[in-house]
Design an enzyme around this catalytic site. Structure first.
Site, PDB file in Angstrom:
ATOM      1  N   ARG A   9       0.948  -1.164   0.054  1.00 21.32           N
ATOM      2  CA  ARG A   9       0.078   0.087  -0.109  1.00 21.32           C
ATOM      3  C   ARG A   9       0.909   1.204   0.011  1.00 21.32           C
ATOM      4  NH1 ARG A   9      -4.371  -0.244   4.595  1.00 21.32           N
ATOM      5  NH2 ARG A   9      -5.835   0.315   2.961  1.00 21.32           N
ATOM      6  N   SER A  31       7.881  -5.478   6.494  1.00 19.34           N
ATOM      7  CA  SER A  31       7.545  -6.274   7.354  1.00 19.34           C
ATOM      8  C   SER A  31       8.220  -7.675   7.097  1.00 19.34           C
ATOM      9  CB  SER A  31       5.821  -6.862   7.211  1.00 19.34           C
ATOM     10  OG  SER A  31       5.373  -5.610   6.890  1.00 19.34           O
ATOM     11  N   ASP A  39       5.826  -3.691  10.255  1.00 18.81           N
ATOM     12  CA  ASP A  39       4.401  -3.443  10.317  1.00 18.81           C
ATOM     13  C   ASP A  39       3.784  -3.275  11.678  1.00 18.81           C
ATOM     14  OD1 ASP A  39       4.884  -6.095  10.628  1.00 18.81           O
ATOM     15  OD2 ASP A  39       3.094  -6.781   9.607  1.00 18.81           O
TER      16      ASP A  39
END
Length: 498
Positions: free
Chosen positions: A108, A177, A230
């Site tokens: 994203r 992440s 994350d």
């Protein structure tokens, strides 16, 4: 009666007897198959058991491993990585900031306009992009070039309500992440890939350096000011909205936890103690393992056939990437050893990861009287048609066993973190609240999993302590959190303060 008639009657009777014997044999065979299938299911349920005593042992083991990982590098299966985040957002942050959240098959890009204590988040926008599968196992340059081009396109759509400060570079929080040795707030070396990625030339490289090269190549004026995991993004996003947030857990495709540690409780930290007296620790708890974990033959086979055998054992029994495949493996054994789906083993049942956790969740949550969702999933995904209601019920029971074990072990992990922080008891006259921020598709969308995890945590804590502990969904914490950490670590902050 003539001889012919008698003979015919005898033949007829014999045929009826043979047919009856065939039916009996078929019933015996099918009941024998059913009994074998049920024995496989019961054995799996038995080995997957998570009685409360076992969960307490898992929680204790988690606490012990946390201490060991903080004491020395390599002291534990838990890496307990120092994040260099010693100041979490306060709500005072202002300006336009970007975030890039790379943590699975999609990434994203996000922008957020912050207005300080009064206005908080003025406006935000995001875009989600799928990563082409060939880039997940290709070269570092190809992956980061693709990401940089996506970022540039997103910056081009910056419209009304977003105000970049004149003459200043745009700043980006980069949520990455995967396990990284963080060397500063804006640099870190990739230790290894997880979650289906395997780009060899990126391992042991500074991921911010790799992204920066690709950004500079296309002339995009943007700088990474915070590299975060994350889970740390989720912690920052949670803390921005609630100052009682002390830890964050991701339960999605993969799993991890991060929490706020007292800086003096980190023996392996040799730098100056931060002014805040605190340091966020990225546990990398997916790699936790303990003799108390209820592992089965299916888990061992899944691990042996994975991209990272022997690693991420906790992740492989509690996270979204793997749960559907555990269900598939048990069904495959039932098909092979008990002809559960007929005489031929359905070929699709042998395809690893064909049954995804969202499909497992849809079957688990099927409330129709004929379990038609289960029937259609088996038909559409595994090409198994004509399943009886009895068979569909077995599939639901199997989903329940796998999801419940994962949920209860997740709760035990959280309990281990609370124990390490001394938050598993209520001290006399103290009313401190502890909030754990949670994010991830498994937690957000798999209702049976979430309910089981939350009720198990209450059971482990006991009623009195549970009143002081809460679990809160921190939606898109990792994206917003990264932008917030870019703001709290802006290169221009010192200029403004001086």
């Amino acid at each position: 009666m003539g001889k012919v008639a008698v003979g015919a009657a005898v033949v007829c009777a014999a045929a009826v007897c043979a047919a009856a014997a065939l039916v009996v044999r078929h019933r015996m065979k099918s009941s024998g198959r059913w009994a074998r299938a049920m024995a496989i299911l019961r054995e799996f349920e038995d080995k997957s058991g998570t009685p409360i005593g076992k969960l307490r042992q898992v929680a204790d083991a988690m606490t012990v491993e946390m201490h060991a990982g903080l004491a020395s590098e390599g002291g534990s299966k838990l890496k307990m990585l120092i994040s260099y985040v010693d100041n979490l957002p306060t709500g005072d942050e202002q300006g336009l900031f970007y975030a890039l959240d790379l943590g699975g098959t999609n990434f994203r890009v996000l922008r957020i306009q912050l207005g300080g204590k009064e206005k908080r988040v003025v406006k935000q926008e995001f875009d989600e992009v799928s990563i082409p599968p060939n880039l997940m196992t290709g070269t570092s340059e190809a992956l980061f070039d693709f990401i940089a081009e996506t970022l540039a396109k997103f910056v081009d759509t910056e419209g009304e309500g977003f105000h970049p400060a004149p003459g200043r570079q745009r700043e980006l929080g980069f949520t990455f992440s995967f396990p990284v040795w963080q060397t500063s707030i804006a640099s870190g070396t990739l230790i290894k890939w997880t979650k289906g990625f395997n780009i060899e030339d990126a391992v042991e490289q500074d991921v911010v350096g790799e992204l920066t090269k690709s950004v500079e190549k296309i002339g995009l004026d943007m700088r990474v000011t915070a590299l975060v995991n994350d889970t740390i993004g989720t912690l920052a996003g949670g803390r921005y909205h609630n100052q009682d947030v002390i830890a964050a857990v991701i339960l999605g495709t993969g799993t991890n936890a991060a929490y706020v540690e007292r800086a003096h409780a980190i023996p392996k930290w040799h730098g100056l103690l931060p002014k805040s007296g605190e340091m966020v620790i990225n546990m990398e708890w997916g790699n936790f393992r303990s003799s108390h974990l209820p592992l089965t033959e299916y888990d061992q086979a899944l691990d042996a056939e994975s991209l990272n055998p022997g690693d991420q054992i906790f992740e492989k029994i509690i996270s979204g990437m793997y749960l559907g495949d555990i269900v598939r493996r048990v069904l495959c054994k039932m098909a092979e050893e008990a002809s559960f789906f007929g005489d031929v083993v359905p070929p699709k049942l042998k395809v690893p990861f064909i049954l995804r956790t969202p499909d497992m969740s849809a079957m688990h949550h099927d409330t129709s009287s004929d379990l038609r969702v289960v029937g259609s999933k088996l038909k559409d995904i595994l090409e198994i048609s004509n399943t009886s209601l009895k068979m569909r019920k077995v599939v639901v029971a199997l989903c329940d066993i796998v999801a419940t074990r994962a949920a209860r072990l997740s709760a035990a992990g959280i309990m281990g973190v609370l124990k390490k922080l001394g938050r598993d008891t209520v001290k006399e006259g103290e009313k401190q609240k502890s909030v754990v921020a949670l994010d991830g598709g498994l937690y957000e969308h798999y209702t049976e999993f979430r309910t089981s995890m939350e009720s198990t945590l209450k059971e482990l804590l006991g009623d009195e302590v549970a009143e002081h502990i809460s679990v809160e969904h921190s939606n898109d914490g990792s994206g917003i959190g990264a932008a917030l950490l870019a703001a709290s670590h802006s290169q221009y902050l010192e200029v403004e303060e001086s």
